[in-house]
Design a protein around this motif. Structure first.
Motif, PDB file in Angstrom:
ATOM      1  N   PRO A  61       9.184   0.694  -5.263  1.00  0.00           N
ATOM      2  CA  PRO A  61       8.847   1.175  -3.857  1.00  0.00           C
ATOM      3  C   PRO A  61       8.756   0.053  -3.153  1.00  0.00           C
ATOM      4  O   PRO A  61       8.873   0.251  -1.771  1.00  0.00           O
ATOM      5  CB  PRO A  61       7.438   1.942  -4.380  1.00  0.00           C
ATOM      6  N   HIS A  62       8.049  -1.010  -3.223  1.00  0.00           N
ATOM      7  CA  HIS A  62       7.435  -1.727  -2.024  1.00  0.00           C
ATOM      8  C   HIS A  62       8.758  -2.640  -1.810  1.00  0.00           C
ATOM      9  O   HIS A  62       8.975  -3.030  -0.797  1.00  0.00           O
ATOM     10  CB  HIS A  62       6.249  -2.577  -2.600  1.00  0.00           C
TER      11      HIS A  62
ATOM     12  N   ASP B  81       4.737   0.263 -10.127  1.00  0.00           N
ATOM     13  CA  ASP B  81       5.387  -0.367  -8.901  1.00  0.00           C
ATOM     14  C   ASP B  81       5.704  -1.809  -9.652  1.00  0.00           C
ATOM     15  O   ASP B  81       6.652  -2.272  -9.587  1.00  0.00           O
ATOM     16  CB  ASP B  81       4.871  -0.586  -7.596  1.00  0.00           C
TER      17      ASP B  81
ATOM     18  N   TRP C 216      -0.629   3.661  -9.129  1.00  0.00           N
ATOM     19  CA  TRP C 216       0.655   3.578  -8.320  1.00  0.00           C
ATOM     20  C   TRP C 216       1.362   2.185  -8.294  1.00  0.00           C
ATOM     21  O   TRP C 216       2.418   1.761  -8.431  1.00  0.00           O
ATOM     22  CB  TRP C 216       0.791   4.362  -7.150  1.00  0.00           C
TER      23      TRP C 216
ATOM     24  N   THR D  53       0.866  -1.254  -0.081  1.00  0.00           N
ATOM     25  CA  THR D  53      -0.032  -0.016   0.000  1.00  0.00           C
ATOM     26  C   THR D  53       0.663   1.211  -0.094  1.00  0.00           C
ATOM     27  O   THR D  53       2.016   1.132   0.220  1.00  0.00           O
ATOM     28  CB  THR D  53      -1.019   0.149   1.313  1.00  0.00           C
ATOM     29  N   PRO D  54       0.313   2.541  -0.098  1.00  0.00           N
ATOM     30  CA  PRO D  54       1.276   3.707  -0.175  1.00  0.00           C
ATOM     31  C   PRO D  54       1.802   4.027   1.012  1.00  0.00           C
ATOM     32  O   PRO D  54       2.769   4.545   1.214  1.00  0.00           O
ATOM     33  CB  PRO D  54       0.185   4.744  -0.666  1.00  0.00           C
ATOM     34  N   ASP D  55       1.113   3.329   2.246  1.00  0.00           N
ATOM     35  CA  ASP D  55       1.699   3.770   3.432  1.00  0.00           C
ATOM     36  C   ASP D  55       2.194   2.347   4.201  1.00  0.00           C
ATOM     37  O   ASP D  55       2.234   2.395   5.310  1.00  0.00           O
ATOM     38  CB  ASP D  55       0.518   4.419   4.401  1.00  0.00           C
ATOM     39  N   GLU D  56       2.848   1.581   3.398  1.00  0.00           N
ATOM     40  CA  GLU D  56       3.181   0.119   3.679  1.00  0.00           C
ATOM     41  C   GLU D  56       4.381   0.544   4.814  1.00  0.00           C
ATOM     42  O   GLU D  56       4.456  -0.319   6.026  1.00  0.00           O
ATOM     43  CB  GLU D  56       3.740  -0.473   2.706  1.00  0.00           C
TER      44      GLU D  56
END
Length: 294
Positions: free
Chosen positions: A110-111, A244, A240, A73-76
């Motif tokens: 990102p992740h 990713d 997003w 998620t974006p706030d992982e």
């Protein structure tokens, strides 16, 4: 004292809950919505959110061992770091964290970099933890199964460098073994990192051949075009996330996803059995699809 499983309704988390319950452990399943999933008898459902501090503090208050799995998620990163800080606050010294293989190599994804940040916190605070680094899940293929069977194309642009795809059931079984080992130890165990990989390296072409054999008709590899992959994924997923995944696929094409020497032997020693093979997974998936259509 209990083992708290976050991500308890997902592919890996639900299997971990089942495995722990079958082993007789005292398990709490951390969920966002009550009653969404039926858990084994004896499993306690704990409702909360990884961004809700009060619910997390309550959930962690009587926990001995933590399985930390949070979704992409974006706030992982925020979620994971908050949970680990609150776990330290609660005195929890037994942790199993689900990261990703090559988290330190795929630095533009990102992740991947998010999970590497969490690993750095675990290391810097010397948290007694097992860091699980799985490769690409075999079960991810179910997202494209209809394309494979309906159009005769394997669309995931995994390239030719080789991916040691791993079955989610093997990931969960290793997680259960590590959670039980840590939970039952007299004292917190030293930190360890495990690469979770399958027993063979797969390419786009070899995967297409496996599906061809299972279906009894030609399946072709769709090629390495990651831009086209992103565009197709963005039609059904947040932009997003599609981007990713595009970056991840480009990394897979460049580096592959290979376990270090001895990784499979180490996993098979933990499991006490061979790792599941991709061909068997595909055959099971095709058979299950045929049964549903019958």
């Amino acid at each position: 004292m209990t083992i708290l499983v976050t991500g308890a309704t997902g592919t890996i988390g639900s299997l971990v809950v089942q495995g722990l319950a079958a082993a007789g452990a005292e398990v709490s399943a951390f969920v966002r919505t009550a009653g969404k999933q039926r858990f084994p008898t004896g499993v306690k459902e704990v409702v909360g959110d990884l961004t809700d501090i009060s619910s997390l503090r309550a959930a962690l208050s009587s926990v001995r061992t933590l399985f930390l799995l949070n979704a992409v998620t974006p706030d992982e990163v925020t979620q994971a770091l908050v949970v680990l800080n609150l776990a330290r606050e609660a005195g929890i010294e037994r942790v199993v964290y689900l990261s990703v293989i090559h988290a330190d190599k795929f630095t533009n994804v990102p992740h991947f970099t998010g999970k590497h940040t969490v690993e750095r916190m675990i290391e810097s605070f010397d948290i007694p933890a097992t860091i699980l680094r799985p490769a690409y899940f075999m079960q991810n293929e179910r997202m494209v199964q209809q394309v494979i069977q309906g159009y005769g194309v394997y669309p995931m642009p995994i390239g030719s460098a080789g991916v040691a795809m791993v079955d989610a059931r093997d990931i969960a079984d290793v997680a259960v073994a590590e959670l039980l080992r840590r939970d039952r130890a007299v004292a917190p165990s030293p930190r360890v990192t495990l690469e979770l990989v399958g027993p063979e390296l797969l390419t786009g072409e070899s995967v297409a051949k496996i599906w061809s054999a299972a279906l009894g008709r030609d399946v072709n590899y769709g090629g390495d075009d990651v831009a086209a992959f992103e565009g197709q994924m963005a039609s059904s997923a947040p932009s997003w996330l599609a981007y990713d995944m595009r970056l991840m696929m480009a990394g897979i094409q460049k580096f592959g996803m290979h376990g270090a020497d001895g990784a499979t032997d180490r996993l098979q020693a933990i499991l006490g059995r061979p790792l599941r093979k991709y061909t068997d997974f595909v055959n099971e998936t095709v058979a299950a699809s045929s049964e549903l259509q019958a």
